[in-house]
Design an enzyme around this catalytic site. Structure first.
Site, PDB file in Angstrom:
ATOM      1  N   GLU A 130      43.438  42.337  45.400  1.00  0.00           N
ATOM      2  CA  GLU A 130      43.073  41.025  45.939  1.00  0.00           C
ATOM      3  C   GLU A 130      41.577  40.923  46.179  1.00  0.00           C
ATOM      4  O   GLU A 130      40.972  39.877  45.952  1.00  0.00           O
ATOM      5  CB  GLU A 130      43.816  40.760  47.251  1.00  0.00           C
ATOM      6  CG  GLU A 130      45.218  40.214  47.027  1.00  0.00           C
ATOM      7  CD  GLU A 130      46.078  40.301  48.269  1.00  0.00           C
ATOM      8  OE1 GLU A 130      45.489  40.315  49.382  1.00  0.00           O
ATOM      9  OE2 GLU A 130      47.312  40.352  48.135  1.00  0.00           O
ATOM     10  N   SER A 167      35.327  56.992  31.584  1.00  0.00           N
ATOM     11  CA  SER A 167      36.090  55.918  30.939  1.00  0.00           C
ATOM     12  C   SER A 167      36.694  56.288  29.605  1.00  0.00           C
ATOM     13  O   SER A 167      37.688  55.706  29.190  1.00  0.00           O
ATOM     14  CB  SER A 167      35.184  54.703  30.714  1.00  0.00           C
ATOM     15  OG  SER A 167      34.539  54.346  31.890  1.00  0.00           O
ATOM     16  N   HIS A 187      47.231  45.972  33.022  1.00  0.00           N
ATOM     17  CA  HIS A 187      46.415  47.146  32.686  1.00  0.00           C
ATOM     18  C   HIS A 187      45.289  47.288  33.706  1.00  0.00           C
ATOM     19  O   HIS A 187      45.001  48.385  34.191  1.00  0.00           O
ATOM     20  CB  HIS A 187      45.841  46.997  31.288  1.00  0.00           C
ATOM     21  CG  HIS A 187      44.752  47.976  30.992  1.00  0.00           C
ATOM     22  ND1 HIS A 187      44.995  49.322  30.840  1.00  0.00           N
ATOM     23  CD2 HIS A 187      43.412  47.824  30.867  1.00  0.00           C
ATOM     24  CE1 HIS A 187      43.844  49.944  30.616  1.00  0.00           C
ATOM     25  NE2 HIS A 187      42.876  49.066  30.631  1.00  0.00           N
ATOM     26  N   SER A 188      44.650  46.164  34.030  1.00  0.00           N
ATOM     27  CA  SER A 188      43.575  46.174  35.022  1.00  0.00           C
ATOM     28  C   SER A 188      43.348  44.737  35.444  1.00  0.00           C
ATOM     29  O   SER A 188      44.059  43.837  35.014  1.00  0.00           O
ATOM     30  CB  SER A 188      42.287  46.726  34.400  1.00  0.00           C
ATOM     31  OG  SER A 188      41.760  45.783  33.492  1.00  0.00           O
TER      32      SER A 188
END
Lengths: 402, 488
Positions: free
Chosen positions: B165, B251, B380-381
């Site tokens: 959020e 990453s 996923h993100s």
């Protein structure tokens, strides 16, 4: 042949102090510094074998041992003769003896002794685990080395040919160069990535790559190129002791060079350039195999009455702008001779650095002789013309000094 | 006459073999047991490790390996082989000692099928209703550990909701949730020791949570402030902690797999009582690094646990577009690695499997592959809206119906270790802590300009120093162009 290449360092350390006295940016200052240079010992050669540590601007990561011993010529200390690949091995072995965390990994490095015999005999001495034969997966064993380094070891990763390291580029760029930074300094990666590169004798395009410049931009890594048995051993030791990831570029054609090196232990500075031949008329910057082409050209040039100053830059990242700058301030003419490609090569990057920092000192535009922008052809004659040859160097100097 | 001829040619062959030091083949003649025993003594492919002559060439033994290994060297025939015994019958090769080991021949031309009729079974001890499927005595988990596990799973859930959020509100730039994989995160961490190095992909913050990373530390990393362990250099969710032996997230997909193998190698060299674990998804298993990492770990006998979170999705790529094998567990066999498939929504099964895998890895010095089947119940993100490529009701079915947190809660509650009140207290407590942590992290200064340049190398080199000085001067001259919450 050997003795020429041993003329190192002491000259530069003397220059240091004298340089700081003179003002650098005015014309008069320039002239003054020249005078100072000439009397200060620019012609000194065959001095000490040891690069004394310069405690000034440059960060000396590697220990320069025995900095306080007086300059002594090689003749007084017997030393021992060996070939370049043996010098690399000697340095490697000494470090493995000194620190049990040092280990080697690569293809055929174990019982085969390495494709250029740099690791010969080490597996027998230190065991299969410390001299590890890897499957053919460069990206992965480079990754393995990085993982091992993060958890305490000091691996040396051997690429059978530097060209194969292209497969490891992901790990080298994204992890090797980055993880110390992105982890906030928590994890360090003291790896050494080494292997032979450059144009050999008809080895074909894929095995004759000159790709130092591909790695040059990667933040976080250091790059050095060795060219003599003396600096090969010293740089190998320095690279292993460094806490940064270091890429050590060797050259396929230089492995059998013979030289007499000191018996006592020495470690060179990773960021220092090597003064090969002090001179007055022009600064020739070179590294690795091209050093020998330059020295060959230098003989011709001397006969023609020129006095070139030859510097083996050795440190490809970062450049030793201190030594280079001193030289430029003296000679005002620069010729870069490299084996890297013309486009985006080490020379291109060096040209930019010199222009940015020493533009005022140049009497002529920087000349850069690089190899052609072609994949290395197999045919012997074509291969020869791909790289810079001594006659080209002579012609370039003549043009520069007109 | 025939006998003589045969034995002479045999001699010739043997002589050639010996002189050229070829890798000779093994001949087993099942009709002649005497010849057998004579020959077998020359073939060193037994489970023990005898010392081999140097010119055998292909053998290698790691001195530190305790388990038996098969050497695939064949030794050239020596002189005391009874020639006559060999030449009495033309030997019928039933099998051959190829490089790599003995292989039996068959006249049946049979291609092994690419897939088997039945898929590898999945280890589960807690059913979807939270009921134990095995005898509770065989469970080796204490109340303290179980309650901490549940507690941390809830914390992880709440953390995900609140940080997600916060990203939606624009307070942080990016976030990645672990919804549906809370059991994988916490239970696997609980079964390890703090000395085991963790090489995460990016969906494993629960491991850090278990080991003691505080909510404030999470928040600091997400906001990239000056208290971040990573000094504000990485994007959100790229946590790392040397203290907790959790290597900073990078990453790049699956590059951590060879890292874990290398670290296991270093543990092996130093004979430590620890292993490494690396996590990756079903997508990550397609990479070259996965292949080489697994292959090499088997050759090296490195104590590493490969934990694959098969959650069915690699961003928008479903598993059926990712691979055609029976998931990832069958690949272990291809590399010679013991493997197990586990119910990824069953905290107890994961705990038990990882516990066992760790023991196996360290005691037997072998890699282990664990495939946990689950579902990525979140996007996923924050850069992804998964309803674009999968039906919303499918997501709901997994998110609610197979929820690992709910399932474990039922079991923990049935043991009398948890109740509604404790639950709501814990959740509201965590929510409060989180909102405080976020507010605090938001207010903290960003890292100073100096942190942009240091740690690139161990010591700041001259060129970076120059760049830093030049940047500082520039910012000082034009302060209105630059943010004020960054120390120059």
């Amino acid at each position: 042949m050997a003795s020429i290449f041993q003329g190192v360092g002491a000259a530069t350390s003397l220059d240091t102090k004298k340089f700081q006295l003179s003002s650098l940016r005015s014309v008069t200052g320039r002239k003054a510094s020249c005078v100072v240079m000439r009397s200060g010992g620019a012609k000194m050669d065959g001095g000490s074998n040891q690069i004394s540590g310069r405690a000034d601007q440059l960060v000396t990561n590697a220990v320069a041992t025995k900095a306080d011993t007086p300059a002594a010529s090689t003749a007084s200390k017997p030393g021992h003769e060996l070939l370049l690949f043996e010098a690399l091995r000697e340095g490697l072995e000494e470090e493995m003896e000194r620190d049990a965390r040092v280990c080697v990994m690569g293809e055929d490095v174990g019982h085969y002794g390495g494709s250029y015999k740099v690791t010969k005999g080490l597996a027998e001495k230190y065991g299969d685990l410390r001299v590890l034969d890897t499957p053919i997966a460069e990206n992965s064993f480079t990754g393995m080395g990085i993982g091992a380094a993060m958890t305490g070891l000091r691996p040396i990763i051997e690429g059978m040919n530097m060209g194969f390291l292209l497969l490891a580029f992901n790990q080298i760029s994204n992890n090797c160069g980055m993880l110390h930074y992105t982890s906030g300094g928590q994890f360090k990666i003291p790896v050494v990535i080494r292997g032979p590169g450059g144009v050999g004798r008809q080895l074909g395009a894929e095995h004759s790559q000159r790709l130092e410049s591909y790695f040059q931009s990667i933040p976080g890594i250091q790059m050095v190129a060795c060219s003599t048995p003396y600096n090969a051993k010293g740089l190998m030791k320095a690279a292993i002791r460094s806490d940064n990831p270091v890429i050590l570029f060797e050259h396929v054609l230089l492995y059998n060079l013979k030289e007499r090196i000191p018996d006592e232990e020495y470690v060179l500075n990773l960021e220092e350039a090597e003064m090969v031949r002090p001179g007055e008329h022009v600064t020739i910057l070179t590294y690795s195999r091209m050093r020998y082409h330059v020295m060959q050209a230098a003989k011709t040039l001397v006969n023609k009455g020129y006095d070139p100053e030859v510097i083996d830059i050795r440190s490809l990242k970062p450049f030793d702008l201190y030594t280079i700058g001193n030289s430029i301030k003296k000679t005002h003419r620069v010729l870069i001779v490299e084996e890297c490609m013309r486009t985006g090569g080490i020379g291109a990057s060096l040209t930019a650095a010199i222009t940015e920092n020493f533009h005022d000192y140049l009497d002529a535009p920087i000349m850069c002789l690089s190899s052609q922008d072609v994949p290395t052809p197999y045919a012997g004659t074509l291969e020869e013309w791909t790289v810079v040859q001594p006659p080209q160097i002579v012609a370039a100097v003549e043009q520069l000094c007109r | 006459m025939a006998t003589f001829f045969l034995s002479k040619s045999h001699k010739l062959i043997m002589h050639n073999l010996k002189s050229t030091k070829l890798l000779t083949f093994g001949v087993t003649n099942h009709t002649s047991s005497v010849a057998n025993s004579l020959l077998s003594s020359h073939f060193l492919h037994t489970r023990s490790r005898p010392p081999l002559p140097n010119d055998a060439g292909f053998s290698r033994c790691f001195a530190t390996v305790s388990s038996g290994r098969r050497s695939h060297t064949a030794v050239s025939f020596s002189d005391d082989v009874d020639q006559d015994q060999l030449s009495t019958e033309a030997p019928l090769q039933q099998e051959l000692n190829f490089p790599g080991g003995k292989v039996k021949f068959t006249p049946n031309k049979l291609f092994t099928s690419g897939s088997s009729a039945e898929r590898t079974q999945c280890y589960r001890v807690l059913n979807e209703n939270g009921q134990l499927l095995i005898d509770s005595d065989s469970l080796k988990i204490s109340k303290e550990v179980a309650v901490k596990m549940y507690r941390d799973m809830v914390t992880l859930q709440v953390m995900d909701t609140i940080f997600y959020e916060a990203q939606r509100q624009g307070r942080i730039s990016f976030y990645l949730t672990t919804i549906g994989e809370e059991a994988i995160n916490i239970a696997s961490a609980a079964a390890l020791s703090h000395n085991d190095f963790v090489f995460p992909q990016y969906r494993e913050p629960g491991v850090l949570l278990w080991r003691g990373f505080t909510l404030q530390e999470f928040a600091n990393q997400l906001f990239g402030n000056k208290y971040d362990q990573g000094k504000g250099r990485q994007m959100p969710i790229h946590y790392g902690s040397k203290k907790l032996n959790y290597i900073t997230v990078s990453s790049t997909v699956a590059t951590q797999i060879p890292h874990a193998v290398g670290a296991a190698y270093s543990l092996k060299m130093e004979k430590q009582d620890a292993c490494t674990i690396t996590y990756f998804g079903d997508g990550g298993s397609s990479t070259g690094d996965f292949h080489a990492g697994l292959n090499f770990s088997a050759v090296m006998e490195a104590p590493v646990i490969f934990f694959c979170r098969n959650n069915g999705w690699a961003i928008s790529t479903p598993i059926t577009d990712q691979l055609r094998s029976d998931g990832i567990v069958v690949r272990g066999k291809a590399y010679g690695i013991p493997s197990i498939r586990v119910d990824g929504n069953d905290a107890l099964a994961i705990y038990s499997a990882v516990y066992e895998a760790r023991k196996l890895a360290i005691e037997k010095q072998t890699p282990v592959l664990i495939e946990a089947l689950t579902y990525r119940a979140g996007h996923h993100s924050t850069s992804d809206d998964s309803t674009k490529y999968r039906p919303a009701d499918e997501i709901e079915w997994w998110r609610d119906g197979q929820n690992p947190v709910k399932r474990f809660r039922t079991w923990v509650e049935n043991n009398g270790w948890w109740n509604d009140q404790v639950e709501s207290e814990h959740r509201s407590n965590i929510r409060k802590q989180l909102s405080q942590a976020i507010q605090a992290a938001e207010r903290v200064e960003k890292p100073p300009v100096a942190d942009m340049f240091n740690d690139v190398y161990d010591v700041l080199p001259k060129n970076l120093n120059e760049q830093e000085v030049s940047l500082r001067e520039h910012v000082k001259k034009h302060p209105q162009e630059y943010p004020s919450n960054v120390a120059v």
